[in-house]
Design a protein around this motif. Structure first.
Motif, PDB file in Angstrom:
ATOM      1  N   ILE A  43    -107.296  29.256  37.342  1.00 52.03           N
ATOM      2  CA  ILE A  43    -105.874  29.578  37.474  1.00 52.03           C
ATOM      3  C   ILE A  43    -105.090  29.083  36.255  1.00 52.03           C
ATOM      4  CG2 ILE A  43    -103.790  29.066  38.810  1.00 52.03           C
ATOM      5  CD1 ILE A  43    -105.554  29.052  41.313  1.00 52.03           C
ATOM      6  N   THR A  44    -105.370  27.857  35.829  1.00 51.02           N
ATOM      7  CA  THR A  44    -104.639  27.268  34.705  1.00 51.02           C
ATOM      8  C   THR A  44    -104.797  28.085  33.431  1.00 51.02           C
ATOM      9  OG1 THR A  44    -104.900  25.042  35.621  1.00 51.02           O
ATOM     10  CG2 THR A  44    -104.422  25.207  33.265  1.00 51.02           C
ATOM     11  N   GLY A  68    -104.042  21.071  39.462  1.00 51.98           N
ATOM     12  CA  GLY A  68    -105.027  20.019  39.645  1.00 51.98           C
ATOM     13  C   GLY A  68    -105.147  19.078  38.463  1.00 51.98           C
ATOM     14  N   ASN A  69    -105.927  18.037  38.666  1.00 54.05           N
ATOM     15  CA  ASN A  69    -106.157  17.046  37.624  1.00 54.05           C
ATOM     16  C   ASN A  69    -106.784  17.688  36.391  1.00 54.05           C
ATOM     17  OD1 ASN A  69    -107.913  14.737  36.357  1.00 54.05           O
ATOM     18  ND2 ASN A  69    -106.421  13.687  37.646  1.00 54.05           N
ATOM     19  N   SER A  70    -107.844  18.457  36.602  1.00 58.25           N
ATOM     20  CA  SER A  70    -108.565  19.061  35.480  1.00 58.25           C
ATOM     21  C   SER A  70    -107.713  20.083  34.746  1.00 58.25           C
ATOM     22  CB  SER A  70    -109.853  19.720  35.977  1.00 58.25           C
ATOM     23  OG  SER A  70    -109.562  20.701  36.956  1.00 58.25           O
ATOM     24  N   GLY A  71    -106.980  20.918  35.491  1.00 62.32           N
ATOM     25  CA  GLY A  71    -106.170  21.944  34.857  1.00 62.32           C
ATOM     26  C   GLY A  71    -105.056  21.369  34.009  1.00 62.32           C
ATOM     27  N   ASN A  72    -104.415  20.311  34.491  1.00 63.60           N
ATOM     28  CA  ASN A  72    -103.317  19.715  33.741  1.00 63.60           C
ATOM     29  C   ASN A  72    -103.804  18.996  32.489  1.00 63.60           C
ATOM     30  OD1 ASN A  72    -100.460  19.816  35.211  1.00 63.60           O
ATOM     31  ND2 ASN A  72    -102.043  19.788  36.787  1.00 63.60           N
ATOM     32  N   ILE A  73    -104.954  18.324  32.580  1.00 65.36           N
ATOM     33  CA  ILE A  73    -105.499  17.664  31.385  1.00 65.36           C
ATOM     34  C   ILE A  73    -105.931  18.716  30.361  1.00 65.36           C
ATOM     35  CG2 ILE A  73    -107.332  16.171  30.512  1.00 65.36           C
ATOM     36  CD1 ILE A  73    -107.322  14.766  33.239  1.00 65.36           C
ATOM     37  N   ALA A  74    -106.585  19.781  30.831  1.00 65.85           N
ATOM     38  CA  ALA A  74    -106.996  20.852  29.917  1.00 65.85           C
ATOM     39  C   ALA A  74    -105.786  21.504  29.258  1.00 65.85           C
ATOM     40  CB  ALA A  74    -107.815  21.896  30.672  1.00 65.85           C
ATOM     41  N   ASP A 216     -98.654  19.770  42.469  1.00 61.71           N
ATOM     42  CA  ASP A 216     -98.347  20.211  41.109  1.00 61.71           C
ATOM     43  C   ASP A 216     -96.888  20.627  41.090  1.00 61.71           C
ATOM     44  OD1 ASP A 216    -100.764  20.275  39.248  1.00 61.71           O
ATOM     45  OD2 ASP A 216    -101.589  21.129  41.092  1.00 61.71           O
ATOM     46  N   VAL A 217     -96.104  19.946  40.259  1.00 57.82           N
ATOM     47  CA  VAL A 217     -94.652  20.089  40.298  1.00 57.82           C
ATOM     48  C   VAL A 217     -94.106  20.224  38.882  1.00 57.82           C
ATOM     49  CG1 VAL A 217     -92.487  19.036  41.083  1.00 57.82           C
ATOM     50  CG2 VAL A 217     -94.617  18.598  42.346  1.00 57.82           C
ATOM     51  N   LYS A 249     -94.108  18.488  33.652  1.00 60.49           N
ATOM     52  CA  LYS A 249     -95.108  19.123  34.516  1.00 60.49           C
ATOM     53  C   LYS A 249     -95.962  17.999  35.076  1.00 60.49           C
ATOM     54  CE  LYS A 249     -97.753  22.241  36.402  1.00 60.49           C
ATOM     55  NZ  LYS A 249     -98.682  21.319  37.050  1.00 60.49           N
ATOM     56  N   LEU A 250     -95.966  17.851  36.396  1.00 56.66           N
ATOM     57  CA  LEU A 250     -96.600  16.712  37.045  1.00 56.66           C
ATOM     58  C   LEU A 250     -97.746  17.144  37.937  1.00 56.66           C
ATOM     59  CD1 LEU A 250     -93.331  14.937  38.243  1.00 56.66           C
ATOM     60  CD2 LEU A 250     -94.657  14.379  36.192  1.00 56.66           C
ATOM     61  N   HIS A 251     -98.799  16.340  37.926  1.00 56.21           N
ATOM     62  CA  HIS A 251     -99.859  16.438  38.931  1.00 56.21           C
ATOM     63  C   HIS A 251    -100.051  15.047  39.513  1.00 56.21           C
ATOM     64  CE1 HIS A 251    -103.640  17.148  40.959  1.00 56.21           C
ATOM     65  NE2 HIS A 251    -104.081  16.047  40.385  1.00 56.21           N
TER      66      HIS A 251
END
Length: 580
Positions: A43-44, A68-74, A216-217, A249-251
């Motif tokens: 999705i990211t 998610g954690n992975s999507g936001n870090i990526a 995710d906000v 952008k927060l997770h």
């Protein structure tokens, strides 16, 4: 604009993640065993399948869609990586992205996606890109070793006997990306063979259930960003914070959803909000998995959800749906958003997986499983059957993959796959599973009820003039997928007439004295079907097991909102003759 070679490389990397998404979900035990790393990365990074935007706009779209954690870090890594303009600038761009990814994580840990970025920075310094192209294999080998090492770096991974899902996700992204940048063809399913022993949870692995929500906000902050982040760290755990203009952008993982909303609202305006229930996710993830006598693969064009496919151990090969500028594999599309957009006149189109994506999917399942049964969507509808047969002729000398052209789509295909997967879990004889699948192809029936013709016209399936007059006259066709295409089974004018037609078909085709299974397929009308139609079916056919299933979105994208369907099969259809 991102140059054409980088566009091609980003698309290749994204398709690698799509192929591996289910495997990433299957081994996702850290930081929480919620089984969504593959979904979140797909999705990211979805904009990368058609990345014809400026680097800044591309980065912003990735950031705002990050899950998610992975999507936001990526997403944060790619914000730095997108500065890459040539092979010579690749090492510096990777290092910039790595540093930005670290800055986004409140408590960085070794053994995660961050370790993969560290390894990429180090190996590119040892093996700088150059003309001989030998650097690519050296870099990828170092990345594979970094992924293998994650098992020993985190106790949660060692206990489960798997590698980190986020690190693996970036490996299957960078493998095709780097090969494309170097104008090389990557060896298919290279990672499946090397990492096979760490792609399934240990048989005795079990973890506790978790409570709370994965949030995710996008928050428009009214104070200094660093000060806001300090306060947000008290709202939940696993915080990833990405600045974007005057927004964050927060997770995060929060024990109390409403309390988290109140706390965040006190710091600024909530622009967007998405959530996952960790209790529900971890409970589903912790369910024990059984081995199959033969692995089942099918096309997502069947009405079978990712959740159902994962519970039965089915591999899905996705087609794609494009809604405006968003292109996603069909099982990752939000159906409510799709149908709402269609009602508002948004342009929707469908497309098949690329040859490279198909090939990687076939290679990967064949590396992971001894025998594979591919229940292919009807060859009339896509080129998947022809592509699979061509691949088999070139790569399957031991005849380990059986391919069946089901001639079906939608609920027919989904039901065939479901009964075959259930048999594969119960039987030790793969030939029994194949024989049952062939019998199911003969016996399954389906009726799909369309509400409006305008959506067929929008997709080029009929003339706009014909659709206009058909809708004026309240014509509601009833169709069914067959090997030679969708056949018209009848025409009615009202929903009540649809219901009468449906029950006539069930009365005619289903024996009342035998157990049967039925998919009741919905588009944007699940509540109505669950409230009014499902109970009546169960009342009239007490031995019938009815499952509500989302109508295949590649079918629904042409049939439109308001469509619904029935697909059914006697449970012991393989024994003796039947009216079905």
């Amino acid at each position: 604009m991102v140059d054409n070679l980088m566009l091609k490389a980003l698309t290749a990397g994204y398709e690698g993640i799509v192929v591996w998404a289910d495997i990433l979900d299957r081994i996702n035990v850290y930081p929480v065993p919620d089984g969504d790393t593959g979904r979140n990365l797909v999705i990211t990074l979805s904009v990368l399948r058609n990345p014809s935007l400026s680097p800044d706009l591309l980065t912003r779209k990735i950031l705002l869609s990050a899950r998610g954690n992975s999507g936001n870090i990526a997403a944060r890594f790619l914000a730095g990586f997108m500065s890459c303009e040539s092979l010579e600038s690749l090492p510096l761009s990777v290092e910039t992205g790595r540093d930005m990814a670290y800055q986004a994580v409140s408590d960085p840990k070794p053994g995660t996606m961050l370790s993969l970025y560290d390894a990429l920075v180090t190996t590119l310094k040892k093996n700088p890109p150059e003309g001989s192209k030998k650097w690519v294999n050296a870099v990828i080998n170092d990345l594979k070793e970094a992924v293998k090492t994650t098992t020993e770096q985190l106790p949660e991974l060692k206990k489960a006997g798997v590698v980190d899902a986020g690190a693996l996700g970036m490996l299957v992204f960078f493998g095709p990306l780097l090969n494309t940048l170097a104008d090389l063809t990557m060896e298919p399913s290279l990672f499946a063979e090397d990492l096979k022993g760490t792609l399934n949870l240990s048989a005795d692995w079990q973890d506790r259930a978790y409570q709370g929500y994965c949030l995710d906000v996008v928050l428009k902050v009214e104070r200094d960003g660093d000060e806001a982040i300090k306060h947000i760290m008290n709202v939940g755990e696993s915080l990833v914070a990405l600045p974007e203009g005057n927004c964050l952008k927060l997770h995060l993982h929060a024990p109390d959803r409403e309390r988290a909303r109140q706390d965040l609202s006190a710091m600024g305006a909530i622009v967007s909000w998405s959530e996952d229930d960790l209790a529900e996710q971890t409970l589903r993830f912790n369910k024990p998995r059984k081995n199959q006598s033969i692995h089942i693969m099918t096309d997502a064009a069947g009405s079978i959800s990712r959740d159902l496919a994962q519970s039965l151990g089915i591999t899905l090969l996705n087609s794609y749906i494009t809604l405006d500028q968003l292109c996603l594999p069909e099982t990752f599309v939000d159906p409510l958003r799709l149908f709402a957009a269609m009602r508002e006149g948004a342009k929707v189109s469908t497309s098949q997986a690329s040859d490279a994506e198909r090939s990687e999917c076939y290679h990967t399942v064949m590396k992971l499983y001894d025998r594979v049964l591919y229940l292919c969507v009807g060859s009339f509808y896509t080129g998947n059957y022809q592509a699979a047969m061509k691949w088999k002729a070139e790569h399957d000398p031991e005849d380990r993959m059986t391919i069946i052209d089901t001639g079906a789509a939608s609920g027919k295909l989904g039901l065939i796959a479901k009964v075959a997967a259930e048999q594969a879990l119960d039987s030790n004889d793969s030939s029994e599973v194949i024989a049952l699948a062939r019998k199911a192809v003969e016996k399954v029936r389906e009726y799909i009820f369309l509400d409006k013709l305008q959506f067929l016209a929008a997709g080029g399936r009929m003339s706009k003039t014909g659709a206009f007059f058909g809708d004026v006259l309240h014509i509601k066709p009833i169709v069914s997928p067959f090997p030679d295409g969708a056949r018209k089974m009848g025409v009615v004018r009202t929903v009540q007439d649809q219901i009468k037609f449906a029950f006539r078909c069930l009365e005619q085709d289903l024996p009342r004295d035998r157990e049967s299974i039925l998919f009741l397929e919905y588009s944007d009308n699940r509540d109505w079907l669950e409230r009014d139609i499902k109970p009546e079916i169960e009342h009239r056919f007490p031995l019938l097991k009815v499952s509500l299933q989302l109508l295949s979105l590649t079918s629904a994208a042409h049939m439109g909102p308001g469509s619904w369907g029935l697909a059914f099969l006697p449970r012991n259809f393989q024994q003796g003759d039947s009216n079905v």
